[in-house]
Design a protein around this motif. Structure first.
Motif, PDB file in Angstrom:
ATOM      1  N   ALA A 100      -2.692   8.591   6.595  1.00 25.00           N
ATOM      2  CA  ALA A 100      -2.469   8.518   5.149  1.00 25.00           C
ATOM      3  C   ALA A 100      -2.524   9.893   4.485  1.00 25.00           C
ATOM      4  O   ALA A 100      -3.442  10.670   4.728  1.00 25.00           O
ATOM      5  CB  ALA A 100      -3.501   7.602   4.508  1.00 25.00           C
ATOM      6  N   THR A 101      -1.540  10.184   3.637  1.00 26.44           N
ATOM      7  CA  THR A 101      -1.583  11.409   2.842  1.00 26.44           C
ATOM      8  C   THR A 101      -2.093  11.111   1.435  1.00 26.44           C
ATOM      9  O   THR A 101      -2.354  12.023   0.668  1.00 26.44           O
ATOM     10  CB  THR A 101      -0.190  12.064   2.724  1.00 26.44           C
ATOM     11  OG1 THR A 101       0.695  11.109   2.131  1.00 26.44           O
ATOM     12  CG2 THR A 101       0.336  12.473   4.078  1.00 26.44           C
ATOM     13  N   CYS A 102      -2.198   9.831   1.131  1.00 24.30           N
ATOM     14  CA  CYS A 102      -2.767   9.436  -0.154  1.00 24.30           C
ATOM     15  C   CYS A 102      -3.406   8.066   0.018  1.00 24.30           C
ATOM     16  O   CYS A 102      -2.829   7.194   0.657  1.00 24.30           O
ATOM     17  CB  CYS A 102      -1.674   9.369  -1.233  1.00 24.30           C
ATOM     18  SG  CYS A 102      -2.260   8.740  -2.839  1.00 24.30           S
ATOM     19  N   ILE A 103      -4.594   7.899  -0.534  1.00 25.78           N
ATOM     20  CA  ILE A 103      -5.233   6.581  -0.526  1.00 25.78           C
ATOM     21  C   ILE A 103      -5.269   6.085  -1.962  1.00 25.78           C
ATOM     22  O   ILE A 103      -5.835   6.733  -2.851  1.00 25.78           O
ATOM     23  CB  ILE A 103      -6.637   6.649   0.109  1.00 25.78           C
ATOM     24  CG1 ILE A 103      -6.473   7.002   1.600  1.00 25.78           C
ATOM     25  CG2 ILE A 103      -7.367   5.308  -0.051  1.00 25.78           C
ATOM     26  CD1 ILE A 103      -7.760   7.118   2.386  1.00 25.78           C
ATOM     27  N   GLN A 104      -4.585   4.960  -2.183  1.00 28.99           N
ATOM     28  CA  GLN A 104      -4.390   4.470  -3.556  1.00 28.99           C
ATOM     29  C   GLN A 104      -5.476   3.512  -4.010  1.00 28.99           C
ATOM     30  O   GLN A 104      -5.447   3.049  -5.146  1.00 28.99           O
ATOM     31  CB  GLN A 104      -3.037   3.740  -3.657  1.00 28.99           C
ATOM     32  CG  GLN A 104      -1.835   4.590  -3.355  1.00 28.99           C
ATOM     33  CD  GLN A 104      -0.572   4.043  -4.003  1.00 28.99           C
ATOM     34  OE1 GLN A 104      -0.586   3.021  -4.700  1.00 28.99           O
ATOM     35  NE2 GLN A 104       0.540   4.724  -3.799  1.00 28.99           N
ATOM     36  N   SER A 105      -6.403   3.175  -3.121  1.00 33.16           N
ATOM     37  CA  SER A 105      -7.320   2.065  -3.405  1.00 33.16           C
ATOM     38  C   SER A 105      -8.778   2.511  -3.514  1.00 33.16           C
ATOM     39  O   SER A 105      -9.671   1.824  -3.058  1.00 33.16           O
ATOM     40  CB  SER A 105      -7.169   1.023  -2.293  1.00 33.16           C
ATOM     41  OG  SER A 105      -7.184   1.671  -1.026  1.00 33.16           O
ATOM     42  N   ILE A 130      -7.114   6.024  -8.204  1.00 31.02           N
ATOM     43  CA  ILE A 130      -8.237   5.146  -8.503  1.00 31.02           C
ATOM     44  C   ILE A 130      -7.675   3.752  -8.787  1.00 31.02           C
ATOM     45  O   ILE A 130      -6.794   3.597  -9.642  1.00 31.02           O
ATOM     46  CB  ILE A 130      -9.013   5.646  -9.752  1.00 31.02           C
ATOM     47  CG1 ILE A 130      -9.413   7.119  -9.611  1.00 31.02           C
ATOM     48  CG2 ILE A 130     -10.218   4.752 -10.036  1.00 31.02           C
ATOM     49  CD1 ILE A 130     -10.329   7.441  -8.467  1.00 31.02           C
ATOM     50  N   GLN A 131      -8.173   2.759  -8.058  1.00 36.27           N
ATOM     51  CA  GLN A 131      -7.688   1.394  -8.264  1.00 36.27           C
ATOM     52  C   GLN A 131      -8.517   0.691  -9.337  1.00 36.27           C
ATOM     53  O   GLN A 131      -9.745   0.646  -9.277  1.00 36.27           O
ATOM     54  CB  GLN A 131      -7.744   0.591  -6.966  1.00 36.27           C
ATOM     55  CG  GLN A 131      -7.182  -0.821  -7.155  1.00 36.27           C
ATOM     56  CD  GLN A 131      -7.088  -1.624  -5.866  1.00 36.27           C
ATOM     57  OE1 GLN A 131      -7.373  -1.119  -4.782  1.00 36.27           O
ATOM     58  NE2 GLN A 131      -6.683  -2.878  -5.980  1.00 36.27           N
TER      59      GLN A 131
END
Ligand SMILES: *Cc1c(COP(=O)(O)O)cnc(C)c1O
Length: 250
Positions: A100-105, A130-131
């Motif tokens: 992952a290059t970005c974690i959206q959760s 930030i979820q």
């Protein structure tokens, strides 16, 4: 001769892009302001590659195990950008960082601490969203909207995490207006977060909108929509299965 899968994915992508353009047009936004992320849970690597050949570059996965099972097949597409969009357990952080290059959760401090620790070790930084639980549904992950700004403030004090914006899953409803309220809530939070002027906090991304509500999300300012079934077809499991991987993986 083209396979049925290829024809379907191609046609669906064309349709989705047309709908994105139409929604943008309605609210006077340039279509290039909205990035399309392909939500790839249950989608085989071959189909992801088909979409990639048709010009798509951004994909999202919900489960670490499933994503890792596909990465070898996807290596021939090095320009693919992988985001993690599912509920992330702290004990899977290291594996998630393999792709992952970005974690959206990102939705809790224990996860933030674990990520920061691992990134420090690896000597690198990571983009995150930030979820937020904009629908206040107990079944959904994400921060309570009232707690979001304080949380962002805390995350901004870490060294390796770059907050790029906010993510939400809207209310599941056949009525567009309650869904719209969720998206407005997220857009408002973004404006408030911007005004905090925090280091490493950019807040450019509003990741909201899925197959059934992406046009409403675009009207409310989404800069990234996450589409699965409208492109790859219906899935055989309910979504709650992918949002809660607790029982499945160890
Ligand atoms: C599955 C999923 C999507 C896409 O859902 P569709 O309804 O298939 O478009 C978007 N975001 C998240 C977090 C998902 O899990």
């Amino acid at each position: 001769m083209e396979s049925d899968d290829r024809i379907n994915i191609k046609q669906n992508l064309l349709t989705v892009h047309k709908r994105i353009e139409a929604a943008c047009h309605r609210v006077h936004r340039p279509p290039q302001d909205v990035r399309l992320l392909l939500a790839c849970k249950t989608v085989p690597a071959t189909h992801i590659l088909l979409a990639h050949h048709l010009g798509e570059r951004l994909i999202g996965e919900n489960r670490v195990q499933e994503a890792l099972s596909k990465i070898d097949h996807l290596q021939i597409a090095p320009t693919l950008e992988h985001h993690f969009i599912g509920h992330l357990q702290s004990n899977k952080v290291r594996h998630a960082l393999r792709f992952a290059t970005c974690i959206q959760s990102i939705d809790r401090l224990s996860l933030v601490r674990k990520l920061e620790q691992e990134l420090q070790k690896q000597g690198r930084s990571l983009d995150i969203l930030i979820q937020v639980n904009t629908s206040y549904e107990e079944s959904k992950f994400g921060l309570h909207p009232d707690k979001t700004l304080a949380f962002i403030r805390q995350v901004s004090q870490t060294d390796c995490l770059k907050i790029k914006g906010l993510m939400t899953i809207g209310l599941f409803s056949s009525q567009p207006e309650p869904v719209r309220t969720c998206f407005r809530r997220l857009a408002t939070l973004r404006e408030q977060a911007k005004q905090l002027n925090l280091p490493r906090v950019e807040m450019e991304t509003l990741s909201m909108g899925m197959s059934h509500d992406f046009e409403t999300a675009i009207e409310e300012g989404a800069t990234m929509i996450r589409i699965g079934s409208a492109i790859f077809g219906a899935r055989s499991y309910p979504d709650s299965y992918y949002w809660n991987e607790e029982e499945e993986e160890k």
